[in-house]
Scaffold this active site. Structure first.
Site, mmCIF file in Angstrom:
data_model
loop_
_atom_site.group_PDB
_atom_site.id
_atom_site.type_symbol
_atom_site.label_atom_id
_atom_site.label_comp_id
_atom_site.label_asym_id
_atom_site.label_seq_id
_atom_site.Cartn_x
_atom_site.Cartn_y
_atom_site.Cartn_z
ATOM 1 C CG ASP A 232 -6.412 7.487 5.303
ATOM 2 O OD1 ASP A 232 -7.162 6.950 4.454
ATOM 3 O OD2 ASP A 232 -6.832 8.206 6.230
ATOM 4 C CB ILE A 233 -7.046 3.979 0.800
ATOM 5 C CG1 ILE A 233 -7.015 3.668 -0.694
ATOM 6 C CG2 ILE A 233 -8.467 4.092 1.327
ATOM 7 C CD1 ILE A 233 -7.408 2.260 -1.040
ATOM 8 N N GLY B 294 -14.186 0.771 8.768
ATOM 9 C CA GLY B 294 -12.964 0.516 8.006
ATOM 10 C C GLY B 294 -12.752 1.493 6.859
ATOM 11 C CB VAL B 295 -11.567 0.880 3.377
ATOM 12 C CG1 VAL B 295 -11.446 1.673 2.095
ATOM 13 C CG2 VAL B 295 -10.242 0.214 3.708
ATOM 14 C CG ASP B 296 -18.008 1.511 3.089
ATOM 15 O OD1 ASP B 296 -18.012 2.443 2.248
ATOM 16 O OD2 ASP B 296 -18.965 0.750 3.278
ATOM 17 N N GLY C 209 -10.257 -6.929 6.892
ATOM 18 C CA GLY C 209 -10.605 -6.223 8.123
ATOM 19 C C GLY C 209 -11.832 -6.848 8.759
ATOM 20 C CB VAL C 210 -15.323 -5.549 8.955
ATOM 21 C CG1 VAL C 210 -16.685 -6.066 9.407
ATOM 22 C CG2 VAL C 210 -15.033 -4.210 9.606
ATOM 23 C CE1 TYR C 211 -18.271 -7.624 5.550
ATOM 24 C CE2 TYR C 211 -17.601 -7.701 3.258
ATOM 25 C CZ TYR C 211 -18.524 -7.344 4.218
ATOM 26 O OH TYR C 211 -19.695 -6.705 3.855
HETATM 27 N N1 AR6 Z 1 -6.837 3.176 4.360
HETATM 28 C C1 AR6 Z 1 -6.306 1.975 4.027
HETATM 29 N N2 AR6 Z 1 -6.630 0.820 4.632
HETATM 30 C C2 AR6 Z 1 -7.528 0.878 5.639
HETATM 31 C C3 AR6 Z 1 -8.139 2.092 6.050
HETATM 32 C C4 AR6 Z 1 -7.758 3.283 5.367
HETATM 33 N N3 AR6 Z 1 -8.274 4.476 5.681
HETATM 34 N N4 AR6 Z 1 -9.010 1.806 7.070
HETATM 35 C C5 AR6 Z 1 -8.937 0.469 7.292
HETATM 36 N N5 AR6 Z 1 -8.045 -0.087 6.437
HETATM 37 P P1 AR6 Z 1 -12.213 -3.236 6.071
HETATM 38 P P2 AR6 Z 1 -13.435 -5.582 4.731
HETATM 39 C C6 AR6 Z 1 -7.643 -1.516 6.290
HETATM 40 O O1 AR6 Z 1 -12.813 -3.656 7.353
HETATM 41 O O2 AR6 Z 1 -12.697 -6.543 5.597
HETATM 42 C C7 AR6 Z 1 -17.081 -2.084 6.233
HETATM 43 O O3 AR6 Z 1 -17.907 -1.866 7.323
HETATM 44 C C8 AR6 Z 1 -7.990 -2.471 7.388
HETATM 45 O O4 AR6 Z 1 -7.025 -2.383 8.429
HETATM 46 O O5 AR6 Z 1 -12.309 -1.806 5.679
HETATM 47 O O6 AR6 Z 1 -13.534 -5.864 3.261
HETATM 48 C C9 AR6 Z 1 -17.849 -2.275 4.931
HETATM 49 O O7 AR6 Z 1 -18.997 -1.465 4.875
HETATM 50 C C10 AR6 Z 1 -7.940 -3.807 6.659
HETATM 51 O O8 AR6 Z 1 -6.579 -4.270 6.533
HETATM 52 O O9 AR6 Z 1 -12.865 -4.076 4.812
HETATM 53 C C11 AR6 Z 1 -18.179 -3.736 4.956
HETATM 54 O O10 AR6 Z 1 -19.325 -3.981 5.724
HETATM 55 C C12 AR6 Z 1 -8.439 -3.468 5.254
HETATM 56 O O11 AR6 Z 1 -8.330 -2.043 5.153
HETATM 57 C C13 AR6 Z 1 -16.978 -4.353 5.632
HETATM 58 O O12 AR6 Z 1 -16.416 -3.315 6.430
HETATM 59 C C14 AR6 Z 1 -9.872 -3.869 4.956
HETATM 60 O O13 AR6 Z 1 -10.678 -3.691 6.106
HETATM 61 C C15 AR6 Z 1 -15.928 -4.795 4.643
HETATM 62 O O14 AR6 Z 1 -14.892 -5.476 5.334
#
Ligand code: AR6
Length: 177
Positions: A17-18, A39-41, A129-131
Site C-alpha cells: 500500500d503506497i 484507488g490510490v487517490d 486502475g480507473v483510467y
Molecule cells: N497503493 C498502491 N497502489 C494502489 C493502491 C494503494 N493504496 N490503491 C490502488 N492501487 P488508480 P488511475 C493501484 O485507479 O488509473 C482516481 O479516482 C491500482 O490497483 O488509483 O491513474 C483518481 O481520482 C492500480 O494498479 O489510478 C482519478 O480519477 C494503480 O494503483 C483516477 O482514479 C492505479 O489505479 C485515476 O486513475
C-alpha cells in the site's frame, strides 16, 4: 547508488500500500480537479486525513487544476512520507497513443521531487486502475521512463497493489537493457 543527477534512480519493486511507505514523497494518481477520487487517490486522502485535505485545498487555490501529464506537490499529512506529488495520468485510449503523456507523469514527478529535495519516491502504477491502461504497457512506460530520467532521486520505489501489477513490473524491469 547513482545520485549524481546525471542518471536515473535505482528502482525497487514492492507489493503493498503506497500510503504506508517510509519514503520522502509518494506519488498520487490524481485527477485534474485534485480533490479526490478512488484507488490510490482515495487511499491517500484517507491516510493523510484532514491535513492532506487542507494541503490539497491550498494547492488548488494556488494552481487551479492540474493538466494531464503534469505534477504538483502538497504536504502529505498523516502519512510517513513528507510530501505527496500529484500527477494526472492519461485515460487509456485504443484510438490515440497517449504514451508520451504517461511518460511525462513520471518525468515531471521526478522533476518536482528534485525541487523538493526528495531522495526516495514511491510510485503507483499510474493510469493502470480507473483510467484503464493495460498493465504491461503501463509498467514498461513507468520503468523505462524512470530509469532513464536524470534526477537526484536515488530510490524510485514502485509500490504495486496486487499480484498482476507486481508481475507486470517485474517483467518490465527484467527486460531493461
Ligand atoms: N497503493 C498502491 N497502489 C494502489 C493502491 C494503494 N493504496 N490503491 C490502488 N492501487 P488508480 P488511475 C493501484 O485507479 O488509473 C482516481 O479516482 C491500482 O490497483 O488509483 O491513474 C483518481 O481520482 C492500480 O494498479 O489510478 C482519478 O480519477 C494503480 O494503483 C483516477 O482514479 C492505479 O489505479 C485515476 O486513475
Amino acid at each position: 547508488m547513482q545520485d549524481d543527477g546525471t542518471s536515473g534512480p535505482r528502482i525497487v519493486l514492492e507489493r503493498g500500500d503506497i500510503t504506508e511507505q517510509q519514503v520522502d514523497a509518494v506519488v498520487n494518481a490524481a485527477n485534474s480537479g485534485l480533490m479526490g477520487g478512488g484507488g490510490v487517490d482515495g487511499a491517500i486522502l484517507r491516510a493523510g486525513g484532514a491535513p492532506q485535505r487542507e494541503a490539497r485545498k491550498a494547492l488548488v487555490e494556488r494552481i487551479g487544476s492540474l493538466p494531464t501529464g503534469r505534477a504538483a506537490a502538497s504536504d502529505a499529512g498523516d502519512m510517513p512520507a513528507r510530501w505527496v506529488i500529484h500527477v494526472v495520468g492519461p485515460v487509456w485510449s485504443k484510438q490515440e497513443d497517449r504514451s508520451e503523456l504517461l511518460a511525462s507523469c513520471y518525468r515531471n514527478a521526478l522533476a518536482v521531487a528534485d525541487e523538493l529535495g526528495a531522495r526516495s519516491v514511491a510510485f503507483p502504477a499510474v493510469s493502470a486502475g480507473v483510467y484503464g491502461w493495460p498493465l504491461d504497457s503501463a509498467a514498461e512506460i513507468a520503468v523505462t521512463t524512470v530509469t532513464s530520467t536524470p534526477t537526484h532521486v536515488s530510490e524510485a520505489r514502485f509500490v504495486l497493489f496486487d499480484d498482476a501489477a507486481y508481475a507486470a513490473f517485474t517483467r518490465a524491469a527484467g527486460s531493461l537493457p
